[in-house]
Design an enzyme around this catalytic site. Structure first.
Site, PDB file in Angstrom:
ATOM      1  N   THR A  85     -13.018  -7.506   0.693  1.00 29.84           N
ATOM      2  CA  THR A  85     -12.216  -6.325   0.996  1.00 29.84           C
ATOM      3  C   THR A  85     -13.152  -5.250   1.576  1.00 29.84           C
ATOM      4  O   THR A  85     -14.381  -5.401   1.543  1.00 29.84           O
ATOM      5  CB  THR A  85     -11.534  -5.766  -0.274  1.00 29.84           C
ATOM      6  OG1 THR A  85     -12.502  -5.038  -1.032  1.00 29.84           O
ATOM      7  CG2 THR A  85     -10.936  -6.869  -1.129  1.00 29.84           C
ATOM      8  N   GLU A  86     -12.571  -4.153   2.051  1.00 28.49           N
ATOM      9  CA  GLU A  86     -13.405  -3.064   2.584  1.00 28.49           C
ATOM     10  C   GLU A  86     -14.324  -2.502   1.487  1.00 28.49           C
ATOM     11  O   GLU A  86     -15.511  -2.285   1.700  1.00 28.49           O
ATOM     12  CB  GLU A  86     -12.535  -1.916   3.134  1.00 28.49           C
ATOM     13  CG  GLU A  86     -11.761  -2.229   4.383  1.00 28.49           C
ATOM     14  CD  GLU A  86     -10.429  -2.913   4.101  1.00 28.49           C
ATOM     15  OE1 GLU A  86     -10.047  -3.063   2.930  1.00 28.49           O
ATOM     16  OE2 GLU A  86      -9.767  -3.306   5.079  1.00 28.49           O
ATOM     17  N   TYR A  87     -13.730  -2.256   0.318  1.00 31.44           N
ATOM     18  CA  TYR A  87     -14.526  -1.711  -0.786  1.00 31.44           C
ATOM     19  C   TYR A  87     -15.606  -2.690  -1.224  1.00 31.44           C
ATOM     20  O   TYR A  87     -16.720  -2.293  -1.563  1.00 31.44           O
ATOM     21  CB  TYR A  87     -13.615  -1.355  -1.970  1.00 31.44           C
ATOM     22  CG  TYR A  87     -13.105   0.055  -1.913  1.00 31.44           C
ATOM     23  CD1 TYR A  87     -12.271   0.466  -0.874  1.00 31.44           C
ATOM     24  CD2 TYR A  87     -13.447   0.987  -2.890  1.00 31.44           C
ATOM     25  CE1 TYR A  87     -11.800   1.763  -0.807  1.00 31.44           C
ATOM     26  CE2 TYR A  87     -12.977   2.292  -2.821  1.00 31.44           C
ATOM     27  CZ  TYR A  87     -12.160   2.673  -1.785  1.00 31.44           C
ATOM     28  OH  TYR A  87     -11.692   3.959  -1.723  1.00 31.44           O
ATOM     29  N   GLU A  88     -15.272  -3.953  -1.231  1.00 34.71           N
ATOM     30  CA  GLU A  88     -16.227  -4.986  -1.645  1.00 34.71           C
ATOM     31  C   GLU A  88     -17.445  -5.001  -0.713  1.00 34.71           C
ATOM     32  O   GLU A  88     -18.589  -5.055  -1.168  1.00 34.71           O
ATOM     33  CB  GLU A  88     -15.507  -6.335  -1.611  1.00 34.71           C
ATOM     34  CG  GLU A  88     -16.314  -7.492  -2.141  1.00 34.71           C
ATOM     35  CD  GLU A  88     -15.451  -8.741  -2.286  1.00 34.71           C
ATOM     36  OE1 GLU A  88     -14.221  -8.668  -2.091  1.00 34.71           O
ATOM     37  OE2 GLU A  88     -16.018  -9.800  -2.616  1.00 34.71           O
ATOM     38  N   GLU A 132       0.863  -1.189   0.000  1.00 38.29           N
ATOM     39  CA  GLU A 132       0.000   0.000   0.000  1.00 38.29           C
ATOM     40  C   GLU A 132       0.895   1.233   0.000  1.00 38.29           C
ATOM     41  O   GLU A 132       1.902   1.259   0.702  1.00 38.29           O
ATOM     42  CB  GLU A 132      -0.914  -0.040   1.232  1.00 38.29           C
ATOM     43  CG  GLU A 132      -1.679   1.242   1.536  1.00 38.29           C
ATOM     44  CD  GLU A 132      -2.537   1.732   0.377  1.00 38.29           C
ATOM     45  OE1 GLU A 132      -3.290   0.938  -0.206  1.00 38.29           O
ATOM     46  OE2 GLU A 132      -2.428   2.930   0.039  1.00 38.29           O
ATOM     47  N   ASP A 173      -7.735   1.530  -8.115  1.00 38.57           N
ATOM     48  CA  ASP A 173      -8.211   2.844  -8.548  1.00 38.57           C
ATOM     49  C   ASP A 173      -8.430   2.838 -10.061  1.00 38.57           C
ATOM     50  O   ASP A 173      -7.553   2.397 -10.813  1.00 38.57           O
ATOM     51  CB  ASP A 173      -7.176   3.916  -8.180  1.00 38.57           C
ATOM     52  CG  ASP A 173      -7.026   4.062  -6.668  1.00 38.57           C
ATOM     53  OD1 ASP A 173      -8.046   3.966  -5.961  1.00 38.57           O
ATOM     54  OD2 ASP A 173      -5.890   4.238  -6.195  1.00 38.57           O
ATOM     55  N   ASP A 224       5.071   2.624  -3.339  1.00 36.31           N
ATOM     56  CA  ASP A 224       4.335   2.766  -4.590  1.00 36.31           C
ATOM     57  C   ASP A 224       4.744   1.614  -5.498  1.00 36.31           C
ATOM     58  O   ASP A 224       5.943   1.394  -5.727  1.00 36.31           O
ATOM     59  CB  ASP A 224       4.704   4.116  -5.238  1.00 36.31           C
ATOM     60  CG  ASP A 224       3.822   4.423  -6.441  1.00 36.31           C
ATOM     61  OD1 ASP A 224       3.448   3.479  -7.166  1.00 36.31           O
ATOM     62  OD2 ASP A 224       3.512   5.607  -6.648  1.00 36.31           O
TER      63      ASP A 224
HETATM   64  C1  LIG Z   1      -9.811   1.907  -4.136  1.00 35.60           C
HETATM   65  S1  LIG Z   1      -8.677   1.427  -2.912  1.00 35.60           S
HETATM   66  C2  LIG Z   1      -9.054  -0.305  -2.631  1.00 35.60           C
HETATM   67  C3  LIG Z   1      -8.480  -0.797  -1.352  1.00 35.60           C
HETATM   68  C4  LIG Z   1      -8.681  -2.294  -1.055  1.00 35.60           C
HETATM   69  N1  LIG Z   1      -7.963  -3.116  -2.018  1.00 35.60           N
HETATM   70  C5  LIG Z   1     -10.133  -2.654  -1.040  1.00 35.60           C
HETATM   71  O1  LIG Z   1     -10.578  -3.352  -1.964  1.00 35.60           O
HETATM   72  O2  LIG Z   1     -10.837  -2.270  -0.102  1.00 35.60           O
HETATM   73  C6  LIG Z   1      -7.160   1.316  -3.844  1.00 35.60           C
HETATM   74  C7  LIG Z   1      -5.952   1.281  -2.956  1.00 35.60           C
HETATM   75  O3  LIG Z   1      -4.801   1.042  -3.770  1.00 35.60           O
HETATM   76  C8  LIG Z   1      -3.743   1.883  -3.346  1.00 35.60           C
HETATM   77  N2  LIG Z   1      -2.856   2.080  -4.508  1.00 35.60           N
HETATM   78  C9  LIG Z   1      -3.202   2.636  -5.688  1.00 35.60           C
HETATM   79  N3  LIG Z   1      -2.162   2.688  -6.522  1.00 35.60           N
HETATM   80  C10 LIG Z   1      -1.115   2.135  -5.847  1.00 35.60           C
HETATM   81  C11 LIG Z   1       0.241   1.924  -6.162  1.00 35.60           C
HETATM   82  N4  LIG Z   1       0.749   2.323  -7.354  1.00 35.60           N
HETATM   83  N5  LIG Z   1       1.038   1.343  -5.248  1.00 35.60           N
HETATM   84  C12 LIG Z   1       0.542   0.973  -4.040  1.00 35.60           C
HETATM   85  N6  LIG Z   1      -0.747   1.158  -3.669  1.00 35.60           N
HETATM   86  C13 LIG Z   1      -1.573   1.733  -4.560  1.00 35.60           C
HETATM   87  C14 LIG Z   1      -4.443   3.147  -2.902  1.00 35.60           C
HETATM   88  O4  LIG Z   1      -3.661   3.930  -2.033  1.00 35.60           O
HETATM   89  C15 LIG Z   1      -5.686   2.581  -2.223  1.00 35.60           C
HETATM   90  O5  LIG Z   1      -5.476   2.332  -0.853  1.00 35.60           O
END
Ligand SMILES: C[S@@+](CC[C@H](N)C(=O)[O-])C[C@H]1O[C@@H](n2cnc3c(N)ncnc32)[C@H](O)[C@@H]1O
Length: 209
Positions: free
Chosen positions: A188-191, A68, A116, A95
């Protein structure tokens, strides 16, 4: 994900036993970190960690690493892991752009959950299912390349099917309504949020030799 500054997040993350700080040091040698030969799976963009925590508890003979990029999100995962002692789980705050410097020929499966969408064309390269990232993932796998992706976002799902198959991945499994089709699934949380609002959850499981 809405991001707020969380006071002391960085210090709390650094203090967690689950966090791998010097993660580039283990490149090619992650098995030594877990002290076993079990396969290693990663989740990129793990958010607050429900999936990776649940998977590591359900499959104790598989090693899991959650990735993350934001402190404010990672710290929530760390909080959920307080008072736990899960031997097959580690976390990396980074990242994923630089993922090729972290692992080489040692990953079994990459999980991407509710990534995202980056809807603007000019941001396509930031999508975790774009060819930009698929190219980075190539060198991570120990054998057959294996990615599992789930989302509620129809457009991102359609984009990702095309991206995977254009890149040479074959579809192993696909569902347009995961919660109807599959019995075993860690949410997941989003799910949880989107399925409670009545949205279907899409999943695709792809492989490439
Ligand atoms: C929309 S959230 C979904 C979180 C989780 N996977 C869920 O389903 O509840 C997307 C997550 O991916 C992380 N993220 C996006 N691009 C990333 C990257 N290049 N490297 C690491 N984390 C990333 C964001 O910070 C965010 O916490």
């Amino acid at each position: 994900m809405r991001l707020r500054n969380v006071k002391g997040a960085s210090e709390r993350i650094d203090a967690s036993k689950y966090i791998i700080k010097d993660y580039e040091k283990y490149r090619g040698n992650y098995k030594s970190l877990f002290n076993n030969d079990n396969k290693i799976c990663i989740e990129i963009g793990m958010g607050k960690g429900d999936f990776i925590k649940g998977m590591s508890m359900m499959y104790p003979n598989v090693n899991f690493i959650g990735i993350e990029k934001y402190d404010s999100v990672m710290v929530r995962a760390i909080e959920k892991l307080e008072d736990t002692d899960i031997q097959n789980l580690r976390l990396i705050k980074m990242d994923a752009e630089g993922i090729g410097n972290v692992f080489v020929k040692e990953i079994d499966t990459i999980y991407l959950n509710f990534s995202d969408p980056w809807p603007k064309d000019r941001h396509e390269k930031r999508r975790l299912t774009s060819s930009n990232f698929l190219r980075k993932y190539d060198s991570l796998f120990v054998g057959t390349k294996h990615i599992v992706f789930k989302t509620d976002n129809r457009k991102l799902f359609e984009y990702s099917i095309k991206s995977f198959t254009d890149y040479g991945y074959k579809i192993n499994n696909i569902s347009l309504d995961l919660h109807k089709d599959v019995l075993i699934n860690i949410e997941t949380e989003y799910e949880k949020k989107f399925s409670s609002l009545g949205y279907p959850i899409y999943i695709i499981d792809v492989i490439k030799d």
